[in-house]
Design a protein around this motif. Structure first.
Motif, PDB file in Angstrom:
ATOM      1  N   LEU A 243       0.814  -1.211   0.000  1.00  0.00           N
ATOM      2  CA  LEU A 243       0.000   0.000   0.000  1.00  0.00           C
ATOM      3  C   LEU A 243       0.849   1.263   0.000  1.00  0.00           C
ATOM      4  CD1 LEU A 243      -2.887  -0.921   2.482  1.00  0.00           C
ATOM      5  CD2 LEU A 243      -2.869  -1.034  -0.010  1.00  0.00           C
ATOM      6  N   ASN A 244       2.126   1.142   0.303  1.00  0.00           N
ATOM      7  CA  ASN A 244       2.982   2.314   0.308  1.00  0.00           C
ATOM      8  C   ASN A 244       3.101   2.939  -1.069  1.00  0.00           C
ATOM      9  OD1 ASN A 244       4.832   4.223   1.303  1.00  0.00           O
ATOM     10  ND2 ASN A 244       6.544   2.965   0.636  1.00  0.00           N
ATOM     11  N   THR A 245       3.065   2.097  -2.113  1.00  0.00           N
ATOM     12  CA  THR A 245       3.157   2.625  -3.478  1.00  0.00           C
ATOM     13  C   THR A 245       1.958   3.488  -3.829  1.00  0.00           C
ATOM     14  OG1 THR A 245       2.116   0.606  -4.328  1.00  0.00           O
ATOM     15  CG2 THR A 245       4.523   0.652  -4.227  1.00  0.00           C
ATOM     16  N   LEU A 246       0.846   3.237  -3.163  1.00  0.00           N
ATOM     17  CA  LEU A 246      -0.353   4.043  -3.413  1.00  0.00           C
ATOM     18  C   LEU A 246      -0.110   5.497  -3.015  1.00  0.00           C
ATOM     19  CD1 LEU A 246      -3.940   2.901  -2.499  1.00  0.00           C
ATOM     20  CD2 LEU A 246      -3.209   5.200  -1.949  1.00  0.00           C
ATOM     21  N   PHE A 247       0.566   5.708  -1.891  1.00  0.00           N
ATOM     22  CA  PHE A 247       0.840   7.064  -1.427  1.00  0.00           C
ATOM     23  C   PHE A 247       1.903   7.747  -2.288  1.00  0.00           C
ATOM     24  CE2 PHE A 247      -1.099   4.950   2.112  1.00  0.00           C
ATOM     25  CZ  PHE A 247      -1.798   5.924   2.790  1.00  0.00           C
ATOM     26  N   GLU A 248       2.765   6.964  -2.922  1.00  0.00           N
ATOM     27  CA  GLU A 248       3.802   7.537  -3.770  1.00  0.00           C
ATOM     28  C   GLU A 248       3.262   7.949  -5.137  1.00  0.00           C
ATOM     29  OE1 GLU A 248       6.800   4.568  -3.954  1.00  0.00           O
ATOM     30  OE2 GLU A 248       7.465   4.835  -1.872  1.00  0.00           O
ATOM     31  N   LYS A 249       2.306   7.175  -5.664  1.00  0.00           N
ATOM     32  CA  LYS A 249       1.789   7.425  -7.008  1.00  0.00           C
ATOM     33  C   LYS A 249       0.549   8.302  -7.028  1.00  0.00           C
ATOM     34  CE  LYS A 249       3.518   3.023  -8.813  1.00  0.00           C
ATOM     35  NZ  LYS A 249       3.150   1.737  -9.468  1.00  0.00           N
ATOM     36  N   SER A 250      -0.156   8.398  -5.904  1.00  0.00           N
ATOM     37  CA  SER A 250      -1.429   9.126  -5.884  1.00  0.00           C
ATOM     38  C   SER A 250      -1.435  10.115  -4.728  1.00  0.00           C
ATOM     39  CB  SER A 250      -2.604   8.156  -5.757  1.00  0.00           C
ATOM     40  OG  SER A 250      -3.823   8.850  -5.620  1.00  0.00           O
ATOM     41  N   ASN A 251      -2.080  11.236  -4.955  1.00  0.00           N
ATOM     42  CA  ASN A 251      -2.244  12.256  -3.924  1.00  0.00           C
ATOM     43  C   ASN A 251      -3.617  12.196  -3.268  1.00  0.00           C
ATOM     44  OD1 ASN A 251      -0.998  14.466  -2.527  1.00  0.00           O
ATOM     45  ND2 ASN A 251      -2.364  15.871  -3.630  1.00  0.00           N
ATOM     46  N   GLU A 252      -4.412  11.193  -3.638  1.00  0.00           N
ATOM     47  CA  GLU A 252      -5.780  11.102  -3.136  1.00  0.00           C
ATOM     48  C   GLU A 252      -5.854  10.868  -1.630  1.00  0.00           C
ATOM     49  OE1 GLU A 252      -8.206   8.482  -5.377  1.00  0.00           O
ATOM     50  OE2 GLU A 252      -7.646   9.340  -7.312  1.00  0.00           O
ATOM     51  N   PRO A 253      -4.997  10.018  -1.025  1.00  0.00           N
ATOM     52  CA  PRO A 253      -5.069   9.887   0.438  1.00  0.00           C
ATOM     53  C   PRO A 253      -4.822  11.197   1.165  1.00  0.00           C
ATOM     54  CG  PRO A 253      -3.850   8.049  -0.502  1.00  0.00           C
ATOM     55  CD  PRO A 253      -4.068   9.034  -1.614  1.00  0.00           C
ATOM     56  N   ARG A 254      -3.896  12.007   0.693  1.00  0.00           N
ATOM     57  CA  ARG A 254      -3.651  13.304   1.328  1.00  0.00           C
ATOM     58  C   ARG A 254      -4.830  14.241   1.112  1.00  0.00           C
ATOM     59  NH1 ARG A 254       0.793  11.551  -1.333  1.00  0.00           N
ATOM     60  NH2 ARG A 254       2.640  11.090  -0.069  1.00  0.00           N
ATOM     61  N   ALA A 255      -5.436  14.163  -0.059  1.00  0.00           N
ATOM     62  CA  ALA A 255      -6.624  14.977  -0.311  1.00  0.00           C
ATOM     63  C   ALA A 255      -7.758  14.585   0.623  1.00  0.00           C
ATOM     64  CB  ALA A 255      -7.050  14.831  -1.769  1.00  0.00           C
ATOM     65  N   LEU A 256      -7.934  13.292   0.827  1.00  0.00           N
ATOM     66  CA  LEU A 256      -8.973  12.837   1.750  1.00  0.00           C
ATOM     67  C   LEU A 256      -8.697  13.330   3.162  1.00  0.00           C
ATOM     68  CD1 LEU A 256     -11.397  11.053   2.607  1.00  0.00           C
ATOM     69  CD2 LEU A 256      -9.770   9.167   2.841  1.00  0.00           C
ATOM     70  N   LEU A 257      -7.456  13.218   3.622  1.00  0.00           N
ATOM     71  CA  LEU A 257      -7.122  13.639   4.976  1.00  0.00           C
ATOM     72  C   LEU A 257      -7.350  15.140   5.158  1.00  0.00           C
ATOM     73  CD1 LEU A 257      -6.034  12.809   7.717  1.00  0.00           C
ATOM     74  CD2 LEU A 257      -3.719  13.213   6.857  1.00  0.00           C
ATOM     75  N   SER A 258      -7.023  15.948   4.147  1.00  0.00           N
ATOM     76  CA  SER A 258      -7.229  17.393   4.242  1.00  0.00           C
ATOM     77  C   SER A 258      -8.714  17.730   4.344  1.00  0.00           C
ATOM     78  CB  SER A 258      -6.607  18.098   3.035  1.00  0.00           C
ATOM     79  OG  SER A 258      -5.227  17.824   2.936  1.00  0.00           O
ATOM     80  N   GLY A 259      -9.524  17.167   3.438  1.00  0.00           N
ATOM     81  CA  GLY A 259     -10.955  17.424   3.487  1.00  0.00           C
ATOM     82  C   GLY A 259     -11.595  16.885   4.755  1.00  0.00           C
ATOM     83  N   ALA A 260     -11.143  15.704   5.223  1.00  0.00           N
ATOM     84  CA  ALA A 260     -11.708  15.118   6.434  1.00  0.00           C
ATOM     85  C   ALA A 260     -11.389  15.965   7.660  1.00  0.00           C
ATOM     86  CB  ALA A 260     -11.182  13.698   6.619  1.00  0.00           C
ATOM     87  N   ALA A 261     -10.158  16.493   7.730  1.00  0.00           N
ATOM     88  CA  ALA A 261      -9.787  17.335   8.874  1.00  0.00           C
ATOM     89  C   ALA A 261     -10.647  18.588   8.931  1.00  0.00           C
ATOM     90  CB  ALA A 261      -8.309  17.709   8.783  1.00  0.00           C
ATOM     91  N   LEU A 262     -10.921  19.189   7.784  1.00  0.00           N
ATOM     92  CA  LEU A 262     -11.732  20.409   7.766  1.00  0.00           C
ATOM     93  C   LEU A 262     -13.175  20.126   8.158  1.00  0.00           C
ATOM     94  CD1 LEU A 262     -12.018  23.396   7.175  1.00  0.00           C
ATOM     95  CD2 LEU A 262     -12.297  22.846   4.741  1.00  0.00           C
ATOM     96  N   ILE A 263     -13.767  19.089   7.587  1.00  0.00           N
ATOM     97  CA  ILE A 263     -15.164  18.787   7.895  1.00  0.00           C
ATOM     98  C   ILE A 263     -15.301  18.308   9.337  1.00  0.00           C
ATOM     99  CG2 ILE A 263     -15.302  16.326   7.291  1.00  0.00           C
ATOM    100  CD1 ILE A 263     -17.768  19.051   6.194  1.00  0.00           C
ATOM    101  N   TRP A 264     -14.255  17.671   9.860  1.00  0.00           N
ATOM    102  CA  TRP A 264     -14.278  17.210  11.250  1.00  0.00           C
ATOM    103  C   TRP A 264     -14.260  18.393  12.213  1.00  0.00           C
ATOM    104  CZ3 TRP A 264      -9.870  17.409  14.649  1.00  0.00           C
ATOM    105  CH2 TRP A 264     -10.077  16.793  15.882  1.00  0.00           C
TER     106      TRP A 264
END
Length: 455
Positions: A70-91
């Protein structure tokens, strides 16, 4: 699959372990609003359960980032960071609402901003597979508007259905399970790496809900509040956006053979358009009915009332637990029915099974007061409530007459109290009163005499 399951278990464990301390913190912080006329629970219950769910989300993403595959997912895609940013704001917006009851329009604006933050970081819909047309590329503005609309609708649908103990967490967990199976099939069977983020989001979402449910089942010791309902709604929408707008339908290589075969084979291409709708079908229906009902009465669409689906299930005679299970049943039937149809769209057995299960669901829905009675030869082996009237009366000793009369009088008083509550004459219980729904967890324990009076 093992790494996804490990991420799910870590997320569930962190959420479960943190919910207890968060409950004590919510009591100290005063996040225990008074009972409102539309509420189903009878005692003030702490909110802010979304705090534990958010830290479970962070733990799941952190563990996945350190796993080999799963580490390659974070290297190739920015979607997990996008999710964390949006989740932190809505939280954060949800936490403020749980504590200070902010305006509905402010929450709506915050939801749109959170969706915009995810769009800015790459989590957006790029194209749509449309039947009879094919893949249609969207402009930047079209993709942004569609993404924001899907996020806002999903968040509010989940928020609207959060009205009974364990209802929202259970329904979203069922939806996430169906979505996980679909995204994992796209990623594993077709070898499309673009479906990996959606698979990870669904696994983490299941862990968040499973870790919180033991604390939230009836009678609930803590509510997730808007900090939790909006958070899980955003994660659910993020997974749907990822697999819908990021996976290229042409990469599935299903366009081969005759026209009839191509129609059946391309069902998985169009399922992303339908599955996000089916997994929130029940909450979305509740949302639409609420908007129509309130505007028809001349009220604001954001005005609270007791006309939601779970309120109606209680009004026709279902118990709290049975109403929740019925909502679970319909969510699972719709979500897994659509998932099964995407696997084999040519099978009539799938359609027949869905029809039969729908019939069973309607029977259960329309028979709220049905109590099975055991035959006379089996009455000695079942609880008294399942025995026939004469047998149940025979089991009551004559010396219990006074107790029975006292119980009948207490029951009549309870019925009168429920009728007054239904009429809107509910007397609010002050938040923070010792002994109320575990409110004494952080204070000095009430004495035995005080406990008897509080009950």
């Amino acid at each position: 699959m093992r790494e996804y399951l490990l991420t799910l278990c870590i997320t569930a464990a962190v959420t479960y372990l943190l919910t207890g301390p968060v409950r004590k913190f919510a009591i100290v912080a005063g996040a225990m609003p008074e009972i409102r006329a539309r509420d189903v629970h009878r005692e003030p219950t702490p909110r802010l359960g979304g705090i534990a769910m958010f830290f479970g989300l962070c733990a799941g993403l952190l563990v996945a980032d350190h796993l080999t595959n799963l580490n390659t997912l974070f290297e190739k895609s920015n979607e997990p960071r996008a999710l964390l940013s949006g989740a932190a704001l809505i939280w954060l917006i949800g936490v403020l609402d749980d504590k200070f009851e902010i305006d509905a329009l402010i929450k709506l604006g915050g939801q749109m901003i959170a969706a915009g933050v995810m769009v800015m970081q790459g989590l957006t819909i790029l194209w749509l597979p449309i039947p009879g047309v094919g893949s249609v590329a969207l402009t930047q503005w079209q993709g942004t508007l569609l993404t924001v609309a899907l996020v806002v609708i999903t968040i509010n649908a989940v928020n609207f259905v959060d009205g009974l103990d364990g209802l929202a967490a259970g329904m979203v967990c069922i939806a996430a399970a169906a979505f996980f199976l679909y995204a994992y099939r796209i990623w594993y069977s077709y070898g499309i790496e673009a479906a990996a983020p959606a698979t990870l989001f669904a696994a983490i979402l299941m862990g968040m809900c499973l870790g919180f449910l033991p604390h939230n089942m009836h009678p609930a010791r803590i509510f997730m509040g808007d900090s939790g309902s909006m958070l899980i709604g955003l994660v659910l929408a993020a997974g749907a956006i990822s697999v819908t707008g990021q996976v290229d339908p042409d990469a599935l290589k299903l366009f081969a053979g005759s026209e009839k075969e191509a129609v059946h084979q391309t069902v998985p291409v169009y399922i992303p358009l339908l599955l996000p709708l089916t997994i929130i079908a029940v909450p979305a229906a509740d949302l639409i009915l609420a908007i129509v009902r309130r505007t028809w009465r001349g009220q604001s669409p954001f005005a609270a009332d007791r006309g939601h689906l779970h309120h109606r299930l209680l009004e026709i005679g279902h118990s709290h637990s049975r109403a929740v299970l019925i909502m679970y049943f319909w969510s699972a039937l719709i979500a897994f029915g659509a998932l099964t149809y995407s696997v084999n769209s040519a099978s009539m057995w799938i359609v027949l099974s869905v029809v039969i299960l729908s019939t069973i669901g309607l029977v259960l829905l329309l028979l709220p007061r049905f109590t099975p009675r055991a035959p006379r030869w089996a009455e000695a082996f079942v609880p008294p409530r399942y025995r026939r009237g004469s047998a149940a009366k025979a089991d009551v000793p004559e010396t219990a007459g006074t107790a029975a009369e006292a119980g009948a009088e207490a029951g009549a008083q309870a019925v009168e109290g429920l009728q007054e509550d239904a009429a809107g004459d509910r007397t609010p219980v002050a938040a923070g009163v010792s002994g109320v729904n575990g409110a004494s967890a952080v204070g000095s324990r009430a004495r035995l005499a005080d406990r008897s009076r509080s009950r």
